[in-house]
Write a protein that holds these residues in place. Structure first.
Motif, PDB file in Angstrom:
ATOM      1  N   GLU A 156      10.720  10.033   2.731  1.00  0.00           N
ATOM      2  CA  GLU A 156       9.375  10.406   2.316  1.00  0.00           C
ATOM      3  C   GLU A 156       9.435  10.980   0.904  1.00  0.00           C
ATOM      4  OE1 GLU A 156       6.266  12.704   4.855  1.00  0.00           O
ATOM      5  OE2 GLU A 156       6.954  14.058   3.283  1.00  0.00           O
ATOM      6  N   TYR A 157       8.533  10.539   0.056  1.00  0.00           N
ATOM      7  CA  TYR A 157       8.448  11.071  -1.303  1.00  0.00           C
ATOM      8  C   TYR A 157       7.051  11.643  -1.491  1.00  0.00           C
ATOM      9  CZ  TYR A 157      12.748   8.502  -1.834  1.00  0.00           C
ATOM     10  OH  TYR A 157      14.019   8.050  -1.663  1.00  0.00           O
ATOM     11  N   ARG A 158       6.976  12.699  -2.262  1.00  0.00           N
ATOM     12  CA  ARG A 158       5.658  13.309  -2.433  1.00  0.00           C
ATOM     13  C   ARG A 158       5.420  13.689  -3.886  1.00  0.00           C
ATOM     14  NH1 ARG A 158       5.687  18.512   1.162  1.00  0.00           N
ATOM     15  NH2 ARG A 158       5.534  17.042   2.881  1.00  0.00           N
ATOM     16  N   VAL A 159       4.237  13.413  -4.352  1.00  0.00           N
ATOM     17  CA  VAL A 159       3.873  13.734  -5.730  1.00  0.00           C
ATOM     18  C   VAL A 159       2.577  14.541  -5.712  1.00  0.00           C
ATOM     19  CG1 VAL A 159       3.315  12.803  -7.996  1.00  0.00           C
ATOM     20  CG2 VAL A 159       4.890  11.563  -6.489  1.00  0.00           C
ATOM     21  N   PRO A 160       2.634  15.797  -6.138  1.00  0.00           N
ATOM     22  CA  PRO A 160       1.402  16.574  -6.222  1.00  0.00           C
ATOM     23  C   PRO A 160       0.559  16.077  -7.406  1.00  0.00           C
ATOM     24  CG  PRO A 160       3.392  17.955  -6.524  1.00  0.00           C
ATOM     25  CD  PRO A 160       3.831  16.544  -6.547  1.00  0.00           C
ATOM     26  N   LEU A 161      -0.739  15.961  -7.183  1.00  0.00           N
ATOM     27  CA  LEU A 161      -1.628  15.464  -8.236  1.00  0.00           C
ATOM     28  C   LEU A 161      -2.819  16.393  -8.358  1.00  0.00           C
ATOM     29  CD1 LEU A 161      -1.863  11.735  -7.067  1.00  0.00           C
ATOM     30  CD2 LEU A 161      -0.581  12.545  -9.061  1.00  0.00           C
ATOM     31  N   GLN A 162      -3.156  16.725  -9.600  1.00  0.00           N
ATOM     32  CA  GLN A 162      -4.377  17.493  -9.776  1.00  0.00           C
ATOM     33  C   GLN A 162      -5.443  16.530 -10.271  1.00  0.00           C
ATOM     34  OE1 GLN A 162      -3.744  20.995 -12.007  1.00  0.00           O
ATOM     35  NE2 GLN A 162      -5.355  22.069 -10.880  1.00  0.00           N
ATOM     36  N   LEU A 163      -6.503  16.355  -9.492  1.00  0.00           N
ATOM     37  CA  LEU A 163      -7.453  15.295  -9.802  1.00  0.00           C
ATOM     38  C   LEU A 163      -8.866  15.824  -9.932  1.00  0.00           C
ATOM     39  CD1 LEU A 163      -6.114  12.606  -7.293  1.00  0.00           C
ATOM     40  CD2 LEU A 163      -5.726  12.690  -9.763  1.00  0.00           C
ATOM     41  N   LYS A 164      -9.592  15.205 -10.879  1.00  0.00           N
ATOM     42  CA  LYS A 164     -11.014  15.505 -11.008  1.00  0.00           C
ATOM     43  C   LYS A 164     -11.778  14.411 -10.284  1.00  0.00           C
ATOM     44  CE  LYS A 164     -11.207  18.595 -14.795  1.00  0.00           C
ATOM     45  NZ  LYS A 164     -10.625  19.620 -13.948  1.00  0.00           N
ATOM     46  N   LYS A 165     -12.999  14.713  -9.966  1.00  0.00           N
ATOM     47  CA  LYS A 165     -13.853  13.746  -9.294  1.00  0.00           C
ATOM     48  C   LYS A 165     -13.921  12.462 -10.116  1.00  0.00           C
ATOM     49  CE  LYS A 165     -18.516  13.213  -7.656  1.00  0.00           C
ATOM     50  NZ  LYS A 165     -19.834  13.737  -7.430  1.00  0.00           N
ATOM     51  N   ALA A 179     -10.594   6.684  -4.859  1.00  0.00           N
ATOM     52  CA  ALA A 179     -11.858   7.356  -5.189  1.00  0.00           C
ATOM     53  C   ALA A 179     -11.759   8.826  -4.813  1.00  0.00           C
ATOM     54  CB  ALA A 179     -13.001   6.696  -4.438  1.00  0.00           C
ATOM     55  N   ILE A 180     -11.998   9.692  -5.777  1.00  0.00           N
ATOM     56  CA  ILE A 180     -11.917  11.141  -5.531  1.00  0.00           C
ATOM     57  C   ILE A 180     -13.321  11.733  -5.645  1.00  0.00           C
ATOM     58  CG2 ILE A 180     -11.013  13.321  -6.458  1.00  0.00           C
ATOM     59  CD1 ILE A 180      -8.898  11.597  -5.067  1.00  0.00           C
ATOM     60  N   ASN A 181     -13.742  12.383  -4.565  1.00  0.00           N
ATOM     61  CA  ASN A 181     -15.108  12.912  -4.546  1.00  0.00           C
ATOM     62  C   ASN A 181     -15.190  14.379  -4.922  1.00  0.00           C
ATOM     63  OD1 ASN A 181     -15.998  10.419  -3.587  1.00  0.00           O
ATOM     64  ND2 ASN A 181     -15.444  10.998  -1.489  1.00  0.00           N
ATOM     65  N   GLU A 182     -14.069  15.003  -5.050  1.00  0.00           N
ATOM     66  CA  GLU A 182     -14.068  16.444  -5.253  1.00  0.00           C
ATOM     67  C   GLU A 182     -12.888  16.808  -6.151  1.00  0.00           C
ATOM     68  OE1 GLU A 182     -13.876  20.081  -2.198  1.00  0.00           O
ATOM     69  OE2 GLU A 182     -14.663  18.254  -1.297  1.00  0.00           O
ATOM     70  N   ASP A 183     -13.119  17.635  -7.131  1.00  0.00           N
ATOM     71  CA  ASP A 183     -11.993  18.123  -7.954  1.00  0.00           C
ATOM     72  C   ASP A 183     -11.030  18.882  -7.062  1.00  0.00           C
ATOM     73  OD1 ASP A 183     -13.671  17.256  -9.895  1.00  0.00           O
ATOM     74  OD2 ASP A 183     -13.842  19.179 -10.969  1.00  0.00           O
ATOM     75  N   GLY A 184      -9.765  18.782  -7.367  1.00  0.00           N
ATOM     76  CA  GLY A 184      -8.853  19.601  -6.561  1.00  0.00           C
ATOM     77  C   GLY A 184      -7.418  19.134  -6.607  1.00  0.00           C
ATOM     78  N   GLU A 185      -6.659  19.779  -5.744  1.00  0.00           N
ATOM     79  CA  GLU A 185      -5.229  19.511  -5.641  1.00  0.00           C
ATOM     80  C   GLU A 185      -5.017  18.448  -4.558  1.00  0.00           C
ATOM     81  OE1 GLU A 185      -1.671  20.477  -7.348  1.00  0.00           O
ATOM     82  OE2 GLU A 185      -3.508  21.613  -7.741  1.00  0.00           O
ATOM     83  N   TYR A 186      -4.274  17.410  -4.886  1.00  0.00           N
ATOM     84  CA  TYR A 186      -4.007  16.344  -3.917  1.00  0.00           C
ATOM     85  C   TYR A 186      -2.506  16.111  -3.819  1.00  0.00           C
ATOM     86  CZ  TYR A 186      -8.995  15.324  -4.032  1.00  0.00           C
ATOM     87  OH  TYR A 186     -10.354  15.429  -3.928  1.00  0.00           O
ATOM     88  N   LEU A 187      -2.164  15.415  -2.766  1.00  0.00           N
ATOM     89  CA  LEU A 187      -0.745  15.095  -2.602  1.00  0.00           C
ATOM     90  C   LEU A 187      -0.625  13.614  -2.279  1.00  0.00           C
ATOM     91  CD1 LEU A 187       2.190  16.237  -2.268  1.00  0.00           C
ATOM     92  CD2 LEU A 187       1.697  16.312   0.170  1.00  0.00           C
TER      93      LEU A 187
END
Lengths: 447, 905
Positions: B278-287, B230-238
């Motif tokens: 460790e693996y990391r994937v940047p995600l750009q997500l909208k609410k 669940a994403i409450n805020e638009d933004g950049e996530y990892l």
């Protein structure tokens, strides 16, 4: 990036005042603690420099051996009389003119730890590798910093320093190579950050590893650039690049040592805020950091210049508005001599505060002071005569129970100061056949 | 100087088998020079301890003698300036003078200005502190001053830009790395997971696959494990997770990350058997609500494989978490003041306690630029009553953030708030919002609700909106690759890094330079870093590379002859000379097209008019006039209670504005000696006794005809820095003029010479002037002090902080005097006139200083003709500042580079 942990930023309350640091034992690296349980803690070496010579009438004891009389200027050391040897008679011949003309201040500092006559030049500097750096070369393999160099005065702001000698000579006593002085840090905050500041608790182990990995690849990149460059350069320019490579290697080495500052635990040290205007506070903070660096086994070698040679610092806080250097040309004026003695005594007081901290710092059954050898002194005897025999030298600490302290030792005039350095390095198992203009080891110095 | 008579006069020609002098008349040295030296010089300048370290008894023949260029340069100067022979010795008759001087001029090659000159070699110079700061400023357009914390640059020949002296101890290398990290973090502002909320997922809560333990969930055949997000805020996530595989078959485990079933990215998991990476994937997500999937793509099963571990390929997840939304943060921890207020927990710790209404803990913060900052506070509480302690973070009378503190004192927790702060110093505060005392608890120490603050830090700036990002960021990251495809990344990165590298290296770049940097970017891509992050690494690498840190000049293959430096090298020399910084676009472009040399004069004029030429004030004038020392001068408070920091700053400002006027107004350099204007504000005008100036802003004022002011010699800055804390020092003032204006530094005093008595009786008995005269009466002092003291005494009407006075104590000031050459003066005005009348020495001195600074090396005996040339140029015409600069820039020493073999010391 200066990243700092609050919970590790750790507090040394009263950093800068005379204090005991009982809790600091908790911050000792396990390595040292464990070592002190089974074997001896490491021996640390310190070299402290005071400029412009001393008032010789109030510095040298009149008697030798134990139970010597403490002259006026050394009175502040009364509580540490059993922890020091006051040495007279030692000489730095290579600080003398030896046909090089004027420039005694530059020579006194440049020769102090090198025992080598510096080349008289404003730009083509050359002296010898200093004794602390020889020690650091060996002892440094065990610690994050092979050595640290600190002082109260940065380089000269403008103008000439001494005769035709570069300012590098009077502002440095530590020399990594005959042509590379080890620049010193004067800002306590920067020293603090360097020693304790790069750890970040918010950072996961993986991110830290990642950061290290990229740091390494950045260094690989710059080494490639340096290698390409090297092929195009002439001899003198190569030397500059050698200094560059040495610096890169040193950082790589630290990365290999996991780049991890000592975990100083939940204790807290206050990060100093900058360079104090007050001289005593400045010396006090730097002394604390020196003690901390030793205690945490961040380094085992430290040089510390209270002032650059020829320093014109005035001491208005003890009623001396005149510059130190100017006063040191006292011309036997009793008023000036009295002031000089007060300056000497003041600096000795600051030194005694360092000894107090070192003595209070416990290392298992012993104290940090017992496990150190600290030279305190200068390369000029009398500031008026600029002479380099019978230098003012005090050696504090028992070097891990190998030095018999509590004595006044007087050696024949012209005994090289370098002889003392040979004895000192013996304490850390570096047995040099000779150093500078040494003629042998000092007798009666060891246990 | 001390003359040691009778020492070792056993020179070769005096030895038994030497021919009588008269018979060797063919050798010009033996014929003309030697007899003169023998009669007038050799008594002192010989043996083991020759006076001034200058031995003249070492040469027997012309051929031998002319090799010692440096020696003859000294002889020439000493005789020409009439320093030698000393006053108490037999003077040199004109005939003999001519013999020696003619020989030197004619036969010692460095005096023969028609021959090919040795332009000297500048040792590869690293940027000094000022140059480093300016270069960063011009490279990225940011106002950081990372070099301020570097160790001081060593000074030689009066300047701190001497290549030979600019060494690079390991400490400095460390500082470079730190500075590079700081700068890269500021010019490219990346998302910093370390300051962002972290949501860990329990492996148990995934769907699909096999749950083995809290650190292991496996897929043994192609398939997918999913978890709701669940994403409450638009933004950049990892998305950050730990994973490993049973690696069987020839390929490693390959997995795909999916959002709502749609693939985001796919990659190999190479970690093996229980040792996760460790693996990391940047995600750009909208609410919104998502389904996060981790799919195993390439199951492999080969029961026949000889090694049982090679038979079955499986995939395991060991941890998973989502970080975000992430902010772009400059990860720079700023300076903060210590905590004030509240109760102190104990003497040992700085921790503060809040328990009462209105009891505030405050601290000051200083930020370099206006913007948003992270304030992170370490808090704990003693919680009593029904609710946890609530702590308000306050700024400017507003509550910015309220935190419920659950942690007790055994474990402080960090709370974080974002705060907009103006550049400069601000005060923030904390307050317990809900004080409470539990009546049921008897122990007074335990009944109160308390909040503890252990410390805080301020980090940033933080960029909450992308549109606010700094220009450097937008420039360096404008070409975002559309995917993580290697080729695309390379193409994007190359577009930005090629021009960056060109600017940073200050020369055309070679493909290999660029390729190697792109490799670093590619490595970052492979490691799953964001594009912006890899740009940061690239910036770091560039800033630590020797091509950036050093001013590199290529060498000639010809070991015997000098070569003209390249146009790019010329651009670099020019810009570091006049701007203490890198060449700008115009210079670089001209150099690229080989047109800089042909437009040199006009470029120099353009550069001098540019605001960046201010660095000449800071760095050249600051060292030539020694203005930099002013900040270390401490006038005695008892004698000069009126001296304070504003006056100090005013003094410096006057000299700087004055110098700037001469540079940018292209004035006659004689105005440094005397001018009919200066710059003051009300404070300084009052200090000088100038009327009619109101307001604290500086302005140019015309000086009255009879004013003693005008020129640098009578500026308070110079007068103060050449004084003792409690009185003037005519000796220091005289020495300063000899060194900085006349270029004839006096030798240092021999040791054991008494200084003036400062005893009360002495001071009350006579003027400083008379006491100096007594001192001067001693022969060992007179030869130098006869020159220094009169120069300094001319300024006795100015006290030790540069104020006009007519009396010293009860004595009237006498500022008259006579120079060794017989010219007399009375007061500063007439001395200045004397200096201006015969400005040759001054022109030469100024030329020397400027050449030294421009070249970044000490001048050598072989530079004599170059110095003469510049000085003559300056002397002809109207002595404009630009004439001086142009003469320097056009000189061989500036335009050429000597061969390795020709290098002298």
């Amino acid at each position: 990036m200066t990243r700092r942990a609050i919970h590790r930023r750790t507090v040394l309350k009263g950093l800068g005042t005379a204090l005991t640091l009982p809790w600091l034992e908790a911050m000792m690296p396990r390595k040292v603690l464990a070592a002190s349980a089974v074997a001896k803690p490491p021996v640390r070496l310190g070299f402290l420099y005071i400029p412009n010579g001393v008032n010789v009438d109030h510095w040298y004891p009149t008697t030798t051996g134990f139970n010597f009389d403490l002259p006026t200027s050394l009175q502040p050391l009364a509580a540490f009389k059993d922890d020091i040897n006051v040495i007279s008679g030692l000489t730095h011949d290579k600080a003398r003119s030896n046909q090089d003309g004027a420039g005694d201040h530059a020579r006194a500092a440049a020769c102090f730890l090198t025992g080598v006559q510096p080349k008289k030049s404003s730009s083509h500097i050359r002296t010898g590798v200093s004794i602390d750096q020889i020690a650091a070369e060996v002892l440094g393999n065990e610690t994050r910093f092979p050595s640290i160099e600190i002082g109260c005065e940065a380089g000269r702001l403008a103008g000439q320093c001494d005769s035709e000698y570069s300012c590098a000579y009077s502002a440095n006593i530590s020399w990594k190579s005959p042509t590379t002085p080890m620049a010193k840090e004067v800002d306590p905050r920067q020293i603090f950050d360097r020693l304790f500041g790069s750890d970040n608790p918010n950072e996961s182990r993986e991110s830290a590893a990642r950061r290290t990995m990229f740091q390494k690849s950045v260094l690989d990149f710059v080494k490639d650039d340096a290698n390409r460059l090297q092929k195009k350069l002439g001899r003198t320019d190569q030397r500059k690049l050698d200094e560059y490579f040495t610096g890169v290697r040193e950082i790589e080495r630290r990365i290999e040592l996991q780049n991890k500052p000592i975990d100083v635990g939940a204790q807290q040290l206050t990060r100093p805020t900058g360079i104090p205007r007050d001289y005593a506070e400045h010396v006090g903070l730097l002394s604390d950091l020196m003690v901390l660096a030793f205690q945490t086994d961040s380094t085992r070698v430290c040089t510390f210049m209270y002032g650059s040679e020829g320093s014109g610092r005035s001491y208005p806080f003890i009623g001396i508005p005149e510059g130190h250097h100017e006063l040191s040309h006292h011309g036997s004026d009793p008023a000036k001599l009295e002031k000089l003695a007060r300056i000497d005594q003041y600096n000795v007081t600051l030194f005694s505060q360092l000894l107090e901290k070192m003595k209070a710092a416990r290392e298992g059954e012993s104290s940090l002071l017992e496990n150190s050898v600290i030279v305190f002194g200068g390369g000029i005897n009398d500031g008026n005569r600029h002479n380099n025999e019978n230098l003012p030298i005090i050696v504090a600490g028992q070097g891990g129970n190998t030095i018999l302290t509590g004595r006044s030792l007087r050696y024949e005039y012209e005994t090289p100061l370098c002889n003392l350095y040979l004895n000192m390095l013996d304490r850390v198992d570096i047995h040099l056949p000779r150093f500078g203009d040494s003629t042998g080891r000092l007798r009666e110095f060891n246990v | 100087m001390h003359c040691v008579l009778g020492l070792l006069l056993i020179t070769p020609w005096m030895a038994g088998d030497a021919k009588p002098m008269g018979t060797v008349a063919t050798d010009p040295f033996q014929k003309q020079v030697l007899p003169v030296l023998e009669q007038y010089c050799i008594d002192c300048h010989s043996g083991d301890e020759p006076s001034a370290g200058l031995a003249l008894d070492l040469f027997t023949s012309h051929d031998e003698a002319i090799k010692a260029g440096r020696t003859w340069a000294k002889v020439y100067d000493a005789i020409e300036s009439k320093t030698m022979p000393p006053e108490d010795a037999e003077p040199l008759p004109a005939k003999d003078y001519a013999k020696v001087m003619n020989w030197i001029q004619k036969d010692v090659s460095y005096f023969n200005c028609t021959a090919e000159r040795n332009p000297g070699r500048v040792t590869m110079r690293r940027l000094n502190k000022a140059e480093y700061n300016n270069t960063i400023r011009d490279l990225f357009g940011v106002g950081l001053r990372p070099a301020d914390g570097f160790p001081a640059d060593d000074v030689g020949h009066g300047f701190d830009n001497i290549g030979e002296l600019l060494s690079m101890p390991p400490l400095l290398m460390e500082k470079y790395l730190e500075a590079a990290q700081l700068v890269s973090g500021r010019v490219v502002v990346t998302h910093e997971p370390q300051f962002s909320p972290v949501r860990p997922f329990k492996l148990k809560d995934f769907e699909g696959g096999n749950y083995n333990s809290p650190t292991s969930r496996g897929l043994y055949a192609n398939g997918v494990m999913t978890h709701s997000l669940a994403i409450n805020e638009d933004g950049e996530y990892l998305l950050r997770f730990g994973a490993w595989g049973n690696q069987a078959g020839k390929d490693p485990v390959r997995i795909e990350i999916r959002l709502d079933g749609k693939p985001v990215t796919a990659f190999d998991v190479e970690a093996v058997d229980g040792v996760p990476d460790e693996y990391r994937v940047p995600l750009q997500l909208k609410k919104g609500k998502y389904k996060l999937g981790v799919a195993f793509l390439n199951d492999h099963y080969d029961p026949q494989a000889p090694n049982p571990r090679q038979r079955d390929r499986n995939f395991y997840l060991s941890s998973a978490e989502v970080v975000g939304p992430m902010m772009r943060v400059v990860p720079n921890t700023l300076e903060v003041g210590s905590l004030q207020g509240g109760d102190r927990l104990s003497k040992q710790f700085d921790t503060r306690v809040m328990r009462k209404k209105g009891q505030k803990v405050v601290a000051s913060i200083k930020v370099p630029e206006t913007g948003y900052y992270l304030v992170r506070t370490r808090l704990a509480a003693q919680n009593v009553g029904g609710e946890p302690a609530k702590v308000d973070l306050r700024y400017a009378n507003k509550v910015i953030d309220t935190v419920s503190v659950k942690a007790d004192r055994s474990k402080f927790e960090t709370s974080q708030a974002v705060l907009r702060l103006p550049a400069g110093e601000s005060v923030i505060g904390w307050e317990l919002a809900n004080p409470y005392s539990d009546p049921k608890i008897a122990d007074w120490n335990k009944k109160q609700r308390k909040a503890y603050i252990e410390g805080f830090e301020v980090i940033g700036p933080v960029f909450t909106a992308d549109k606010d990002l700094p220009a450097s960021h937008l420039k360096l990251t404008k070409d975002q690759p559309a995917s993580r495809d290697a080729k695309e990344w390379r193409a994007s990165a190359e577009k930005v890094l090629r021009p960056l590298l060109r600017k940073a290296y200050r020369r055309p770049i070679r493909q290999e330079d660029l390729d190697r940097l792109l490799e670093l970017v590619e490595f970052g891509r492979e490691q799953g870093e964001t594009y912006d992050r890899t740009m940061q690494y690239a910036v770091q690498a560039v800033l630590v590379s020797p091509s950036f840190l050093f001013m590199v000049e290529g060498d000639t293959d010809d070991a015997n002859h000098s070569t003209e430096i390249s146009e790019h090298e010329l651009a670099v020399r020019l810009s570091y000379f006049l701007w203490s910084s890198m060449p700008d676009a115009e210079l670089s472009e001209l150099a690229d097209h080989g047109k800089l040399r042909s437009q040199l004069s006009q470029q120099v004029r353009r550069m001098l008019a540019d605001p960046k030429a201010k660095s000449l004030v800071e760095n050249f004038a600051g060292q030539w006039l020694q203005l930099r020392s002013l900040k270390a001068i401490t006038p005695d408070k008892k004698v000069f209670p009126q001296f304070d920091e504003s006056l100090r700053a005013d003094m410096k400002k006057e000299s700087e504005m004055f110098f700037t006027e001469v540079v940018q107004g292209d004035r006659d350099v004689l105005e440094f000696i005397d001018s009919d204007y200066t710059f003051v504000n009300d404070r300084l005008a009052k200090h000088y006794g100038l009327g009619g100036v109101k307001g604290s802003e500086f302005r140019r004022v015309a000086l009255p005809k009879d004013s003693p002011l005008g020129g640098v010699l009578t500026q308070a800055s110079v007068l103060t820095l050449t004084s003792n804390p409690n009185r003037t020092s005519p000796v220091k003032r005289g020495k300063w003029i000899m060194e900085q204006i006349l270029g004839t530094p006096p030798p240092p005093p021999p040791p054991a010479v008494p200084e003036l008595s400062e005893a009360k009786e002495a001071v009350e008995a006579a003027t400083l002037r008379d006491r100096l005269a007594m001192h001067r009466a001693k022969p060992e002092c007179s030869s130098c002090h006869n020159k220094m003291d009169p120069l300094g005494l001319a300024f006795e009407n100015f006290d030790a902080i540069g104020q006009w006075r007519t009396k010293e104590g009860k004595f009237k000031i006498d500022a008259s005097g006579t120079l060794p050459d017989g010219r007399s003066f009375d007061g500063p005005g007439s001395l200045k006139s004397i200096l201006k009348e015969q400005p040759k020495r001054y022109f030469r001195c100024l030329s020397e200083k400027m050449l030294t600074y421009a070249l970044g090396r000490g001048l050598e005996y072989y530079d004599r003709c170059t110095v003469d040339g510049v000085a003559e140029e300056l002397a002809s015409g109207d002595h404009r500042f630009s004439t001086l600069v142009l003469a320097v820039v056009h000189s061989d020493a500036f335009q050429r580079r000597g061969s390795e073999g020709s290098k002298g010391e």
